[in-house]
Scaffold this motif. Structure first.
Motif, PDB file in Angstrom:
ATOM      1  N   UNK A  12       0.813  -1.216   0.000  1.00 57.84           N
ATOM      2  CA  UNK A  12       0.000   0.000   0.000  1.00 57.84           C
ATOM      3  C   UNK A  12       0.846   1.266   0.000  1.00 57.84           C
ATOM      4  N   UNK A  13       2.150   1.132   0.173  1.00 55.72           N
ATOM      5  CA  UNK A  13       3.015   2.312   0.262  1.00 55.72           C
ATOM      6  C   UNK A  13       3.270   2.869  -1.136  1.00 55.72           C
ATOM      7  N   UNK A  14       2.875   4.126  -1.392  1.00 55.50           N
ATOM      8  CA  UNK A  14       3.043   4.698  -2.736  1.00 55.50           C
ATOM      9  C   UNK A  14       4.444   5.255  -3.001  1.00 55.50           C
ATOM     10  N   UNK A  15       5.301   5.220  -2.004  1.00 54.43           N
ATOM     11  CA  UNK A  15       6.644   5.782  -2.143  1.00 54.43           C
ATOM     12  C   UNK A  15       7.534   4.751  -2.836  1.00 54.43           C
ATOM     13  N   UNK A  16       8.249   5.130  -3.888  1.00 50.49           N
ATOM     14  CA  UNK A  16       9.087   4.149  -4.597  1.00 50.49           C
ATOM     15  C   UNK A  16      10.258   3.660  -3.754  1.00 50.49           C
ATOM     16  N   UNK A 297      13.568  13.012   1.081  1.00 48.29           N
ATOM     17  CA  UNK A 297      14.333  12.295   2.085  1.00 48.29           C
ATOM     18  C   UNK A 297      13.463  11.768   3.215  1.00 48.29           C
ATOM     19  N   UNK A 298      12.485  12.580   3.643  1.00 50.04           N
ATOM     20  CA  UNK A 298      11.544  12.114   4.673  1.00 50.04           C
ATOM     21  C   UNK A 298      10.748  10.915   4.155  1.00 50.04           C
ATOM     22  N   UNK A 299      10.324  10.986   2.888  1.00 51.38           N
ATOM     23  CA  UNK A 299       9.600   9.858   2.293  1.00 51.38           C
ATOM     24  C   UNK A 299      10.502   8.633   2.170  1.00 51.38           C
ATOM     25  N   UNK A 300      11.756   8.821   1.773  1.00 57.05           N
ATOM     26  CA  UNK A 300      12.699   7.700   1.678  1.00 57.05           C
ATOM     27  C   UNK A 300      12.872   7.014   3.032  1.00 57.05           C
ATOM     28  N   UNK A 301      12.807   7.794   4.107  1.00 57.66           N
ATOM     29  CA  UNK A 301      12.946   7.202   5.440  1.00 57.66           C
ATOM     30  C   UNK A 301      11.789   6.255   5.737  1.00 57.66           C
ATOM     31  N   UNK A 302      10.597   6.615   5.270  1.00 53.82           N
ATOM     32  CA  UNK A 302       9.437   5.736   5.467  1.00 53.82           C
ATOM     33  C   UNK A 302       9.600   4.457   4.647  1.00 53.82           C
ATOM     34  N   UNK A 303       9.807   4.619   3.332  1.00 52.17           N
ATOM     35  CA  UNK A 303       9.901   3.436   2.473  1.00 52.17           C
ATOM     36  C   UNK A 303      11.153   2.621   2.783  1.00 52.17           C
TER      37      UNK A 303
END
Length: 321
Positions: A12-16, A297-303
């Motif tokens: 479900x995570x939309x971050x690549x 970068x914040x999104x990369x931390x999640x994915x």
């Protein structure tokens, strides 16, 4: 049950998903360096550290970092994980010792390696001295202060969690979520986006309310995912410091039901996270590129946390259902 939810949230995570091409080389470098810093690691401990893959975690959060910079952030990540191991589990440091450790760490970060503190020495100090050398030399004073403040907040959260565990008092959900934002160290990882990108955001931009809220949501997303992955271990060691366990207690539901509740909470938070990222205004042509890099970068931390959690031997195996 937990494995199914973990893989469902990953889907479900939309971050690549991204990974640095230097990650595996830096992992080899780390394993070579750790004994030189004085860590007493036997073959089993070295194997465990290798399978944990701290360089791959750093490489997922900072996929565009140069190899030297990825070494620096990997060393910092390794330091935080080793401190986390010392502060958690059955042989954890007492809260007072964590307080003294925090004072020693902040002395080093603020004043440099020549200033010593009686509460901080040995291999952990040598590792941090090495990891801090390049950021301290290269980054401006306002960035160094921002990073040190984040480290101080993280270690204070770790101390507060230790106090709660020593008292035997399990936190409620609201208290836990607030404390988890400090203990996760996500706020420490965010300034490193600026370090690897060689761009420092002005304080007024970095602390803009919308950017701050996006960082909070990103922290919650990676922290709660980690709580799901570590829940079985935390049932015996955390004293209730896990979102699944806190929800199960507060709502008086079985743990399996609480796992589902955390999954629903995570999905709702991801929707808000994406919406708020899309709502960030322009800060002007001189800043927008750096702001975009920060948000990415914040999104990369999640994915990156999701992908690394599922591949690292640090957590129980959760095979794809």
């Amino acid at each position: 049950m937990v494995g199914e939810v973990l893989w469902s949230l990953r889907s479900a995570c939309p971050i690549p998903s991204r990974l640095s091409p230097h990650a595996d080389e830096v992992q080899e470098w780390l394993l070579d360096r750790l004994p030189r810093w004085g860590f007493p690691l036997d073959a089993e401990a070295m194997s465990r550290l290798d399978r944990a893959g701290f360089a791959r975690y750093a490489g997922r959060l900072y996929p565009d970092a140069s190899e030297p910079d990825l070494r620096t952030v990997t060393a910092l990540f390794t330091w935080f994980f080793l401190v986390d191991d010392a502060c958690d589990g059955p042989d954890r440091l007492p809260a007072e010792q964590i307080r003294v450790l925090r004072a020693g760490v902040l002395t080093l970060l603020h004043d440099g390696p020549r200033r010593r503190h009686p509460g901080f020495g040995g291999p952990l100090r040598r590792l941090l001295v090495e990891a801090w050398r390049t950021p301290r030399r290269r980054m401006p004073a306002r960035w160094r202060l921002r990073f040190a403040d984040a480290v101080g907040d993280h270690l204070d959260g770790t101390r507060r969690e230790a106090v709660a565990k020593e008292s035997g008092r399990a936190p409620g959900v609201g208290e836990y979520v607030s404390l988890r934002r400090a203990t996760s160290a996500a706020y420490v990882s965010y300034p490193l986006i600026e370090f690897v990108g060689d761009r420092t955001l002005p304080d007024a931009v970095y602390h803009h309310p919308l950017l701050h809220q996006i960082r909070v949501l990103g922290n919650d997303l990676l922290s709660w995912y980690n709580d799901l992955a570590s829940m079985e271990r935390d049932r015996t060691t955390s004293g209730g410091h896990n979102l699944v366990l806190a929800l199960a207690t507060e709502r008086n539901v079985p743990v399996d039901a609480a796992v589902e509740l955390v999954g629903e909470r995570w999905r709702d938070t991801m929707v808000r996270f994406q919406a708020q990222r899309a709502a960030v205004p322009s800060f002007g042509p001189g800043l927008d590129e750096a702001v975009t890099a920060h948000l990415d970068g914040v999104a990369n931390a999640v994915r990156g946390t999701i992908d690394w959690t599922l591949e690292s031997a640090r957590y129980p195996t959760h095979p794809h259902p």
